[in-house]
Scaffold this motif. Structure first.
Motif, short mmCIF file in Angstrom:
data_model
loop_
_atom_site.label_atom_id
_atom_site.label_comp_id
_atom_site.label_asym_id
_atom_site.label_seq_id
_atom_site.Cartn_x
_atom_site.Cartn_y
_atom_site.Cartn_z
N ARG A 1 0.86 -1.27 -0.11
CA ARG A 1 0.04 -0.26 0.12
C ARG A 1 0.99 1.49 0.06
NH1 ARG A 1 -5.14 -0.81 1.24
NH2 ARG A 1 -5.88 -2.80 1.02
N TYR A 2 2.25 0.82 0.97
CA TYR A 2 2.96 2.19 0.27
C TYR A 2 3.17 2.58 -0.89
CZ TYR A 2 6.81 5.45 1.62
OH TYR A 2 8.20 6.10 1.57
N VAL A 3 3.74 1.34 -0.91
CA VAL A 3 4.10 1.96 -2.93
C VAL A 3 3.54 2.67 -3.58
CG1 VAL A 3 5.81 0.77 -5.21
CG2 VAL A 3 6.21 -0.26 -1.95
N VAL A 4 2.10 1.79 -3.84
CA VAL A 4 0.97 2.17 -5.00
C VAL A 4 0.44 3.43 -4.39
CG1 VAL A 4 -1.29 1.71 -5.61
CG2 VAL A 4 1.00 -0.05 -4.80
N GLY A 5 0.84 3.60 -3.34
CA GLY A 5 0.16 5.22 -2.94
C GLY A 5 1.13 5.98 -2.82
N HIS A 6 2.43 5.90 -3.71
CA HIS A 6 3.29 6.99 -4.17
C HIS A 6 3.42 6.23 -5.58
CE1 HIS A 6 4.12 7.23 0.52
NE2 HIS A 6 4.57 8.42 -0.56
N ALA A 7 2.43 5.25 -6.49
CA ALA A 7 3.32 5.56 -7.55
C ALA A 7 1.41 6.63 -8.68
CB ALA A 7 3.31 4.69 -7.93
N LYS A 8 1.95 6.51 -9.54
CA LYS A 8 0.70 6.57 -10.83
C LYS A 8 -0.02 5.24 -11.42
CE LYS A 8 2.97 11.18 -11.69
NZ LYS A 8 3.13 12.45 -12.52
N MET A 9 -1.03 5.58 -11.47
CA MET A 9 -1.44 4.72 -12.15
C MET A 9 -1.54 4.14 -13.41
SD MET A 9 -5.87 4.65 -12.37
CE MET A 9 -6.26 2.44 -12.52
N ASP B 1 1.86 4.28 -14.29
CA ASP B 1 3.09 3.25 -14.29
C ASP B 1 1.95 2.16 -13.78
OD1 ASP B 1 3.36 5.45 -15.08
OD2 ASP B 1 5.02 6.45 -13.22
N ILE B 2 1.73 2.42 -12.81
CA ILE B 2 1.18 0.66 -12.31
C ILE B 2 0.54 -0.04 -13.76
CG2 ILE B 2 -0.67 -0.52 -10.35
CD1 ILE B 2 -0.13 1.99 -9.24
N LEU B 3 -0.65 -0.03 -14.40
CA LEU B 3 -0.83 -0.36 -15.43
C LEU B 3 0.03 -0.87 -16.82
CD1 LEU B 3 -4.37 1.24 -14.88
CD2 LEU B 3 -3.82 -1.44 -13.86
N THR B 4 0.57 -0.04 -16.52
CA THR B 4 1.22 -0.72 -17.72
C THR B 4 2.99 -0.23 -17.58
OG1 THR B 4 1.64 2.14 -18.15
CG2 THR B 4 0.09 1.10 -18.97
N SER B 5 3.91 0.85 -17.82
CA SER B 5 5.10 0.42 -17.52
C SER B 5 6.02 0.49 -16.60
CB SER B 5 5.78 1.82 -18.61
OG SER B 5 5.83 3.14 -18.34
N GLY B 6 5.69 0.82 -15.48
CA GLY B 6 6.61 1.07 -14.31
C GLY B 6 6.15 -0.89 -13.65
N ARG B 7 5.38 -1.44 -14.46
CA ARG B 7 4.91 -2.40 -13.17
C ARG B 7 6.44 -3.33 -12.66
NH1 ARG B 7 0.57 -5.19 -14.56
NH2 ARG B 7 1.26 -7.14 -14.18
N SER C 1 10.37 -1.94 -5.64
CA SER C 1 10.20 -1.72 -4.24
C SER C 1 9.18 -2.03 -3.64
CB SER C 1 9.11 0.08 -5.39
OG SER C 1 9.85 0.78 -6.31
N VAL C 2 8.36 -2.46 -4.18
CA VAL C 2 7.58 -3.60 -2.48
C VAL C 2 8.73 -4.50 -1.62
CG1 VAL C 2 5.52 -4.89 -2.10
CG2 VAL C 2 5.67 -2.85 -4.15
N TRP C 3 9.34 -5.02 -2.61
CA TRP C 3 10.45 -5.80 -1.57
C TRP C 3 11.68 -5.42 -1.28
CZ3 TRP C 3 12.74 -10.27 -5.75
CH2 TRP C 3 14.21 -10.84 -5.33
N GLN C 4 12.11 -4.16 -1.68
CA GLN C 4 12.55 -2.98 -0.70
C GLN C 4 12.50 -2.72 0.59
OE1 GLN C 4 14.85 -0.19 -3.03
NE2 GLN C 4 15.73 -2.19 -4.49
N GLU C 5 10.86 -2.54 0.39
CA GLU C 5 10.98 -1.43 1.57
C GLU C 5 9.88 -2.83 2.49
OE1 GLU C 5 8.57 0.92 3.73
OE2 GLU C 5 9.62 1.53 1.71
N LEU C 6 9.83 -4.29 1.62
CA LEU C 6 9.61 -5.52 3.01
C LEU C 6 10.22 -5.49 3.11
CD1 LEU C 6 7.07 -7.43 3.97
CD2 LEU C 6 7.64 -8.48 1.28
N GLU C 7 11.76 -6.44 2.92
CA GLU C 7 12.91 -5.81 3.16
C GLU C 7 13.04 -5.09 4.85
OE1 GLU C 7 15.67 -6.77 0.37
OE2 GLU C 7 14.95 -8.59 0.39
#
Length: 382
Positions: free
Chosen positions: A172-180, A182-188, A194-200
């Protein structure tokens, strides 16, 4: 009278059998004999008046022996190859055991096996708010493995549940700091990293005894109410990328050919230039050689030049000039047309005689006869 009626009755079938006073075996006597035998085996002595007390001590001894055997066998256990065993002695951590056949103090120690080699999956999904205030549903899955059995059991109450909550928080933290977009297309891929790094970063202070093996970005889609509009936008972006790739491929294909044509034209121009210069130089050299002869005999030189020129001209044509005997006319035969007609089958044979009407006639001048020119032409060729 029945043998078991009250009174003085000696009709018991177990007595006086065979003329002797025989009856059923006494249970006390059987137990007493068994106790004596067992006591003899263990080296004990029997007492005449304490048969019941001897039997009780013998039974307790047998029960104790059986209990010890059962207790000894109940302490054996096996740790599998992929596991490590956490030993708890009176509920307190006592150590870790390796795979194999082991023994523990029953009722004193407890063994907790922990799988150390299997890779476990943990999914996470839900509707989340993006940086540009859009709602998107994200599905993600992580793979993890236990690396420290003690921390996995004792660092937190439930390491798997703690990891699940940490994953949800990081996602939720990473998605909340990304644009839609990027999430749907080129930024996956960037979202996944980013999720991997934040989780660790989140689970590091808790020492869960876990390691993240991989993070998979499974799906990201808008809500169903606006799914069609987002599908059209994504399709347009994909078409744009495809057109750009096609244009780049066309440019990469046409540019080398154009450069090759330019290079070929440059080489042809250079060759033409060199050939023209060499031809001009040859003409100049030829003219310089002819000039002294022309000054010495102008008429002869002029005739030679004329004949050489006519020879060069007529060598490139299929027309043949024929000098008509006894006349002042010269005719030519159109051999190219005759050959063409013969090859097409439209004409088989044609004969020409001097009496035939000429196609084209050339009037010779009185001062120079045609036959004379023909003789000079032939002599020049010879």
């Amino acid at each position: 009278m029945a043998w078991n009626e009250p009174g003085n009755n000696d009709n018991d079938p177990w007595k006086n059998k065979g003329g002797k006073n025989q009856g059923p075996p006494d249970l006390d006597e059987l137990l007493n004999d068994l106790g004596k035998k067992v006591t003899g085996i263990f080296g004990g002595k029997t007492s005449q008046g304490g048969s019941g007390k001897s039997f009780s001590s013998i039974g307790i001894t047998i029960l104790l022996i059986i209990g010890l055997i059962v207790y000894a066998f109940s302490g054996f256990y096996t740790i599998k190859e992929a596991e490590r065993g956490i030993v708890l002695r009176f509920g307190q951590y006592s150590g870790t055991v390796e795979p194999g056949l082991r023994w523990k103090w029953t009722f004193i120690e407890r063994i907790i096996p922990v799988d150390m080699q299997s890779t476990r999956d943990l999914p996470a999904s839900g509707f989340m708010l993006t940086q540009d205030e859009n709602v998107v549903r994200v599905d993600m899955q992580i793979q993890y493995r236990v690396v420290d059995a003690r921390n996995y059991i004792f660092s937190v109450t439930d390491a798997d549940q703690s990891l699940r909550e940490s994953l949800d928080s990081a996602l939720r933290y990473v998605v909340g700091h990304a644009k839609m977009d990027d999430i749907l297309t080129s930024g996956r891929e960037q979202i996944r990293q980013s999720v991997w790094q934040e989780l660790e970063k989140i689970i590091e202070p808790y020492s869960l005894g876990l390691i993240i093996v991989d993070v998979n970005f499974k799906d990201a889609r808008p809500p169903n109410e606006v799914k069609d509009a987002f599908d059209d936008a994504i399709a347009a972006q994909e078409d744009e990328i495809r057109f750009i790739r096609e244009a780049e491929a066309y440019a990469r294909g046409i540019e080398p050919r154009a450069r090759g044509r330019v290079k070929r034209m440059e080489q042809e121009a250079i060759a033409y230039k060199e050939q023209t210069v060499l031809d001009a130089q040859g003409e100049v050299a030829r003219f310089e050689k002819i000039l002294p002869e022309y000054k010495a005999a102008p008429e002869v030189t002029r005739q030679r030049l004329y004949l050489a020129t006519m020879e060069r001209v007529y060598s490139n044509t299929s027309k043949v000039m024929v000098d008509v005997e006894g006349g002042n006319n010269m005719m030519y035969l159109p051999l190219d047309k005759i050959i063409g007609q013969q090859s097409s089958g439209r004409t088989t044979t044609q004969s020409y005689t001097p009496a035939t009407q000429p196609t084209t006639s050339i009037n010779t001048s009185p001062s120079t006869s045609t036959s004379g020119r023909s003789d000079r032409f032939n002599s020049g060729r010879n």
